[in-house]
Design a protein around this motif. Structure first.
Motif, PDB file in Angstrom:
ATOM      1  N   ILE A   9      49.345 -30.145  42.112  1.00  0.00           N
ATOM      2  CA  ILE A   9      50.683 -30.344  42.683  1.00  0.00           C
ATOM      3  C   ILE A   9      51.775 -29.624  41.904  1.00  0.00           C
ATOM      4  N   GLY A  10      51.377 -28.868  40.870  1.00  0.00           N
ATOM      5  CA  GLY A  10      52.357 -28.053  40.157  1.00  0.00           C
ATOM      6  C   GLY A  10      53.070 -28.734  39.023  1.00  0.00           C
ATOM      7  N   ILE A  11      52.607 -29.921  38.603  1.00  0.00           N
ATOM      8  CA  ILE A  11      53.237 -30.600  37.466  1.00  0.00           C
ATOM      9  C   ILE A  11      52.923 -29.861  36.170  1.00  0.00           C
ATOM     10  N   VAL A  12      51.711 -29.328  36.062  1.00  0.00           N
ATOM     11  CA  VAL A  12      51.350 -28.490  34.918  1.00  0.00           C
ATOM     12  C   VAL A  12      51.014 -27.092  35.437  1.00  0.00           C
ATOM     13  N   ARG A  13      51.090 -26.122  34.545  1.00  0.00           N
ATOM     14  CA  ARG A  13      50.879 -24.726  34.914  1.00  0.00           C
ATOM     15  C   ARG A  13      49.582 -24.207  34.313  1.00  0.00           C
ATOM     16  N   ALA A  14      48.903 -23.352  35.070  1.00  0.00           N
ATOM     17  CA  ALA A  14      47.678 -22.728  34.574  1.00  0.00           C
ATOM     18  C   ALA A  14      48.010 -21.746  33.459  1.00  0.00           C
ATOM     19  N   THR A  15      47.252 -21.805  32.365  1.00  0.00           N
ATOM     20  CA  THR A  15      47.404 -20.836  31.282  1.00  0.00           C
ATOM     21  C   THR A  15      46.651 -19.555  31.614  1.00  0.00           C
ATOM     22  N   ARG A  16      45.548 -19.715  32.321  1.00  0.00           N
ATOM     23  CA  ARG A  16      44.765 -18.574  32.793  1.00  0.00           C
ATOM     24  C   ARG A  16      44.130 -18.939  34.118  1.00  0.00           C
ATOM     25  N   GLY A  17      43.865 -17.930  34.957  1.00  0.00           N
ATOM     26  CA  GLY A  17      43.295 -18.193  36.264  1.00  0.00           C
ATOM     27  C   GLY A  17      44.383 -18.446  37.290  1.00  0.00           C
ATOM     28  N   CYS A  18      44.000 -18.912  38.464  1.00  0.00           N
ATOM     29  CA  CYS A  18      44.980 -19.155  39.520  1.00  0.00           C
ATOM     30  C   CYS A  18      44.527 -20.289  40.432  1.00  0.00           C
ATOM     31  N   VAL A  19      45.489 -20.793  41.209  1.00  0.00           N
ATOM     32  CA  VAL A  19      45.238 -21.834  42.198  1.00  0.00           C
ATOM     33  C   VAL A  19      45.652 -21.298  43.558  1.00  0.00           C
ATOM     34  N   GLU A  20      44.769 -21.423  44.558  1.00  0.00           N
ATOM     35  CA  GLU A  20      45.062 -20.971  45.908  1.00  0.00           C
ATOM     36  C   GLU A  20      45.217 -22.158  46.843  1.00  0.00           C
ATOM     37  N   LEU A  21      46.218 -22.091  47.712  1.00  0.00           N
ATOM     38  CA  LEU A  21      46.456 -23.105  48.731  1.00  0.00           C
ATOM     39  C   LEU A  21      46.471 -22.414  50.081  1.00  0.00           C
ATOM     40  N   ASN A  22      45.561 -22.795  50.957  1.00  0.00           N
ATOM     41  CA  ASN A  22      45.431 -22.151  52.267  1.00  0.00           C
ATOM     42  C   ASN A  22      45.285 -20.640  52.139  1.00  0.00           C
ATOM     43  N   GLY A  23      44.527 -20.202  51.138  1.00  0.00           N
ATOM     44  CA  GLY A  23      44.259 -18.787  50.967  1.00  0.00           C
ATOM     45  C   GLY A  23      45.329 -18.000  50.244  1.00  0.00           C
ATOM     46  N   ARG A  24      46.443 -18.627  49.894  1.00  0.00           N
ATOM     47  CA  ARG A  24      47.526 -17.951  49.183  1.00  0.00           C
ATOM     48  C   ARG A  24      47.585 -18.431  47.736  1.00  0.00           C
ATOM     49  N   VAL A  46      38.400 -23.679  53.351  1.00  0.00           N
ATOM     50  CA  VAL A  46      38.808 -24.129  52.021  1.00  0.00           C
ATOM     51  C   VAL A  46      40.332 -24.219  51.990  1.00  0.00           C
ATOM     52  N   ILE A  47      40.833 -25.411  51.743  1.00  0.00           N
ATOM     53  CA  ILE A  47      42.276 -25.612  51.727  1.00  0.00           C
ATOM     54  C   ILE A  47      42.859 -25.443  50.327  1.00  0.00           C
ATOM     55  N   LEU A  48      42.070 -25.763  49.303  1.00  0.00           N
ATOM     56  CA  LEU A  48      42.539 -25.658  47.916  1.00  0.00           C
ATOM     57  C   LEU A  48      41.411 -25.098  47.060  1.00  0.00           C
ATOM     58  N   ARG A  49      41.766 -24.137  46.195  1.00  0.00           N
ATOM     59  CA  ARG A  49      40.748 -23.529  45.343  1.00  0.00           C
ATOM     60  C   ARG A  49      41.305 -23.299  43.937  1.00  0.00           C
ATOM     61  N   PHE A  50      40.530 -23.716  42.946  1.00  0.00           N
ATOM     62  CA  PHE A  50      40.839 -23.426  41.545  1.00  0.00           C
ATOM     63  C   PHE A  50      39.923 -22.289  41.102  1.00  0.00           C
ATOM     64  N   ASN A  51      40.508 -21.191  40.621  1.00  0.00           N
ATOM     65  CA  ASN A  51      39.737 -20.022  40.222  1.00  0.00           C
ATOM     66  C   ASN A  51      39.785 -19.827  38.706  1.00  0.00           C
ATOM     67  N   ASP A  52      38.697 -20.201  38.014  1.00  0.00           N
ATOM     68  CA  ASP A  52      38.530 -19.962  36.584  1.00  0.00           C
ATOM     69  C   ASP A  52      39.784 -20.343  35.794  1.00  0.00           C
ATOM     70  N   VAL A  53      40.210 -21.595  35.984  1.00  0.00           N
ATOM     71  CA  VAL A  53      41.497 -22.040  35.436  1.00  0.00           C
ATOM     72  C   VAL A  53      41.345 -22.620  34.030  1.00  0.00           C
ATOM     73  N   ASP A  54      42.221 -22.188  33.144  1.00  0.00           N
ATOM     74  CA  ASP A  54      42.409 -22.807  31.833  1.00  0.00           C
ATOM     75  C   ASP A  54      43.794 -23.440  31.793  1.00  0.00           C
ATOM     76  N   VAL A  55      43.897 -24.590  31.134  1.00  0.00           N
ATOM     77  CA  VAL A  55      45.196 -25.203  30.859  1.00  0.00           C
ATOM     78  C   VAL A  55      45.219 -25.603  29.396  1.00  0.00           C
ATOM     79  N   TYR A  56      46.237 -25.119  28.687  1.00  0.00           N
ATOM     80  CA  TYR A  56      46.411 -25.463  27.279  1.00  0.00           C
ATOM     81  C   TYR A  56      47.655 -26.317  27.113  1.00  0.00           C
TER      82      TYR A  56
END
Length: 572
Positions: A354-369, A300-310
């Protein structure tokens, strides 16, 4: 439904412009005859002369146009270019629905006032009659909440609602002909289907003749009695719809039919013809539409974990939830298709990656980080790895810089190359996306739409990303140009081992490029599965509606068999 009497005839219409002592002909001896109740489609790509033809028929060409030929409306002759004579034809004779409805409405005036202006041209009607007519028009075009609609400004309505308003205004004086210029191009798939159904209902109820202008043969094959194929200002083929679609005589018509992704097996190169003579591959590709295999790993190269964006429109405004608990993963080498209607959260998901908007809740992982969470984003990690190709190829490029300079920047900023090495890399990048080296010396406005999008792809690839995000990257392109861009992306995906997130409302395109598909509604993932399963066994009503809303020619209808259209709330 037709009778033999022509409602309107265009006879040998030619249109040309003179600039810097050079004469350019955009329409050459165009002729058309339209009977009551008949629907004729004008089909062709950008620059084919479709819009020039209908504007000439309505006397709406700019003052610097040179026009010749004759228009006959119910037997009465209107000499081409005679503005005063055409004033009577417009409105009562023919109504026009244009491609960009939002650009036709005054953003500072409420919709009801603007529709009433169209009705005010009926000088024989009283105010009470006009208000009754306004209510009837809105009801006829499927807008039931008359009070809310009339008191709204254009920006407060959806694209489908705005297009219905424009259709209502075109019908205000009860014309015998309705001319629709690309009436569904900027709309979501399900909204497109509803607008087309509305036009067909109006045709039956009013016995109107219609001219539908489109670049989409699949769409017009469902609604037209006759099709006229145009190219470079000339008619290259015309005839009954069934005949043109099933037995095309022109090589160009065959090219248009063959360039649709839905006419080919997913993941294969689409044969792109040069002047219809023989299939040719894009530079570096495979002749005759072979399949390009690509490897997908379990990593898995990219993962969205329970992300909210407001989003907030103002400091005191109520937050709008654009993404709601989104959990999604992208494997290395995989193409994830993301579909949904406007406002479903597709583009927000891409911007989040790509980081243009920020997660309000949750996280984004790239290459496991973890590279993004509610407290911040590691843009120095996301930017080199994730790059985006936007829908608006022109708006994404700085019009004041030459292509070479535009492409040098990512090599120097992201990879730290010297100026000389960056310039050499630019030539290699242009070669990779199928463009000649001399393109580097041109400005964006000197390029075609397809060339500009290839430049955008080259720029996105310059930083050697592992993930490419395409946000409606081919939706604004003509069918043959779209086919070339899709071929390019398939080849680059395989040669570079790229992972891709492909965002689109075009289900044919999504099916052609995707390994897996996520369907979105109101910021949530409502269905996720392999591309084959999504199309063959859709489960959620949103998915079923999207698939059933596809316009297919007979050659592609056998690809899909789905359930009846489901009831899903919509703003259209």
């Amino acid at each position: 439904m037709n009778n033999n009497e022509s409602v309107i005839e265009a006879l040998n219409i030619s249109v040309s412009y003179i600039s810097d002592a050079v004469k350019t002909t955009v329409l050459d001896n165009f002729s058309l005859s339209l009977c009551a109740g008949e629907v004729v489609a004008l089909v062709g790509e950008s620059g084919s002369g479709k819009s020039s033809a209908i504007m000439a028929m309505l006397g709406l060409l700019p003052g610097n146009a040179s026009v010749s030929g004759t228009i006959r409306f119910h037997g009465r002759v209107f000499p081409a270019g005679n503005e005063a004579a055409f004033h009577e034809l417009r409105g009562r004779g023919a109504g026009l629905v244009i491609q960009e409805p939002m650009a036709s409405l005054n953003p500072l005036m409420k919709v009801g006032v603007q529709v009433m202006e169209a009705l005010d041209l009926r000088s024989d009607a009283s105010r009470i009659d006009k208000e009754a007519k306004l209510r009837d028009l809105l009801s006829e075009v499927g807008l039931k909440d008359e009070r809310r609609i009339t008191s709204s400004y254009p920006h407060q309505l959806s694209g489908g609602q705005i297009q219905r308003i424009m259709i209502g205004m075109a019908l205000a004086q009860d014309p015998g002909i309705l001319i629709a210029d690309e009436p569904t191009t900027a709309l979501d798939l399900t909204v497109q289907r509803k607008i087309i159904n509305l036009l067909m209902d109006l045709r039956r109820k009013r016995r109107m003749a219609m001219i539908v202008v489109s670049h989409d043969l699949s769409l017009v094959s469902h609604i037209s009695d006759r099709i006229i194929i145009m190219r470079h200002g000339k008619i290259v083929e015309s005839g009954a719809t069934k005949s043109v679609i099933s037995r095309p005589s022109s090589n160009y018509t065959k090219t248009l039919l063959e360039s649709k992704p839905g006419a080919h097996a997913p993941g294969t190169l689409i044969p792109v013809r040069e002047d219809g003579d023989s299939a040719r591959a894009e530079r570096g590709g495979i002749v005759n539409g072979g399949r390009i295999e690509h490897r997908i790993s379990d990593d898995v190269i990219l993962r969205f974990n329970d992300v909210d964006v407001y989003y907030r429109k103002g400091f005191l405004s109520v937050p709008f939830r654009a993404l709601d608990g989104v959990s999604l993963s992208l494997r290395r080498g995989e193409t994830l298709g993301v579909v949904g209607e406007s406002g479903s959260g597709k583009s927000t998901l891409g911007k989040l990656a790509i980081g243009i908007v920020r997660a309000t809740r949750g996280c984004v992982e790239l290459n496991g980080r973890v590279v993004m969470h509610a407290d911040g984003v590691r843009i120095h990690e996301t930017l080199p790895s994730c790059q985006m190709v936007f829908q608006n190829s022109s708006g994404a490029l700085n019009r004041g810089l030459r292509v070479g300079r535009l492409l040098e920047e990512p090599y120097r900023v992201l990879l730290g190359m010297s100026a000389s090495l960056a310039r050499k890399s630019v030539i290699d990048a242009l070669e990779e996306v199928g463009l000649a080296p001399e393109i580097a010396g041109r400005f964006p406005h000197q390029l075609s739409g397809g060339q500009r999008q290839r430049v955008n792809i080259a720029r996105a690839l310059a930083g050697k990303p592992s993930i490419l995000i395409c946000d409606e990257a081919v939706s604004a392109l003509d069918s043959t140009v779209q086919a070339g861009i899709l071929n390019l992306l398939l080849r680059i995906r395989a040669s570079r081992g790229l992972s891709m997130i492909f965002i689109s409302h075009d289900m044919d395109v999504i099916r052609h490029v995707s390994d897996r598909i996520a369907v979105m509604e109101r910021g949530r993932i409502v269905e996720e599965n392999s591309a084959n399963e999504i199309f063959l066994n859709p489960i959620h009503p949103v998915t079923i509606n999207l698939i059933n809303s596809m316009f297919r020619t007979k050659d592609t209808e056998s690809f899909l068999s789905v359930q009846p259209l489901q009831a899903v709330p919509t703003l259209a």
